[in-house]
Design a protein around this motif. Structure first.
Motif, PDB file in Angstrom:
ATOM      1  N   UNK A  36       0.752  -1.368  -0.113  1.00 20.51           N
ATOM      2  CA  UNK A  36       0.116  -0.102  -0.015  1.00 20.51           C
ATOM      3  C   UNK A  36       0.717   1.238  -0.032  1.00 20.51           C
ATOM      4  N   UNK A  37       0.322   2.234  -0.514  1.00 17.68           N
ATOM      5  CA  UNK A  37       0.874   3.671  -0.588  1.00 17.68           C
ATOM      6  C   UNK A  37       0.954   4.202   0.494  1.00 17.68           C
ATOM      7  N   UNK A  38       1.845   4.997   0.806  1.00 21.47           N
ATOM      8  CA  UNK A  38       1.998   6.089   2.167  1.00 21.47           C
ATOM      9  C   UNK A  38       0.896   7.311   1.746  1.00 21.47           C
ATOM     10  N   UNK A  89     -10.116  -1.157   2.769  1.00 22.66           N
ATOM     11  CA  UNK A  89      -9.661   0.034   3.023  1.00 22.66           C
ATOM     12  C   UNK A  89      -9.438   0.973   1.679  1.00 22.66           C
ATOM     13  N   UNK A  90      -9.933   2.239   1.581  1.00 25.74           N
ATOM     14  CA  UNK A  90      -9.686   3.033   0.916  1.00 25.74           C
ATOM     15  C   UNK A  90      -9.233   4.503   1.475  1.00 25.74           C
ATOM     16  N   UNK A 127      -3.494   3.245  -4.783  1.00 20.12           N
ATOM     17  CA  UNK A 127      -3.469   4.817  -5.450  1.00 20.12           C
ATOM     18  C   UNK A 127      -4.339   4.741  -6.785  1.00 20.12           C
ATOM     19  N   UNK A 128      -4.924   3.791  -6.974  1.00 17.95           N
ATOM     20  CA  UNK A 128      -6.017   4.012  -8.085  1.00 17.95           C
ATOM     21  C   UNK A 128      -7.422   4.670  -7.731  1.00 17.95           C
TER      22      UNK A 128
END
Length: 161
Positions: A36-38, A89-90, A127-128
């Motif tokens: 997952x991105x920060x 999670x979003x 990040x999409x």
């Protein structure tokens, strides 16, 4: 005759090996996990998207919060029929600043824009971008308060007589 049998056998073997190779490659891609991105990477992706769809200049502030899709739905899409796991999670990113959303051209070919002072962007943890929108200036999103339950779609009230 032996050459034909040998050629057919080779073709069969290469076909079977090719099919197994494709199965292995596709399974590796399906089981690969992404990191997952920060929060700052998510905000950067949201900012790029916002500039494409109406954010003018730099935002005056950026607020973001990672949440479950069910919390997002409670805030902005309570009647969602998406087939997404409720614990997925979003990220919800709110950008404040000058936003001009232009509509489709009218019959004469001119377009008009609607001004807002904020824009929200929904992204998954990779990040999409999954969605975006704006809110009226009088109803900004506040991520520090719990979502207010909504039981019916808002309607226009008729003028009082």
């Amino acid at each position: 005759m032996r050459r034909k049998i040998f050629a057919f056998s080779l073709l069969s073997i290469f076909t079977v090996v090719g099919i197994f190779a494709m199965i292995i490659l596709f399974n590796k891609g399906a089981t690969a996990t992404t990191i997952p991105l920060s929060q700052s990477e998510i905000e950067s992706k949201a900012l790029v998207h916002a500039h494409k769809f109406g954010l003018q200049d730099a935002p005056t502030s950026i607020l973001s919060k990672q949440m479950s899709i069910s919390e997002y739905n409670a805030r902005l899409d309570p009647f969602s029929k998406d087939n997404i796991k409720v614990d997925s999670q979003v990220w919800l990113v709110i950008l404040k600043g000058k936003v001009i959303v232009t509509g489709a051209p009218n019959a004469s070919g001119t377009t008009s824009g609607i001004n807002y002072d904020n824009m929200w962007i929904l992204l998954n943890t990779d990040g999409e971008v999954k969605g975006w929108g704006t809110r009226p200036d009088s109803k900004p999103l506040d991520l520090s308060v719990p979502p207010q339950p909504i039981s019916a779609w808002p309607t226009l009230s008729s003028p009082k007589k």
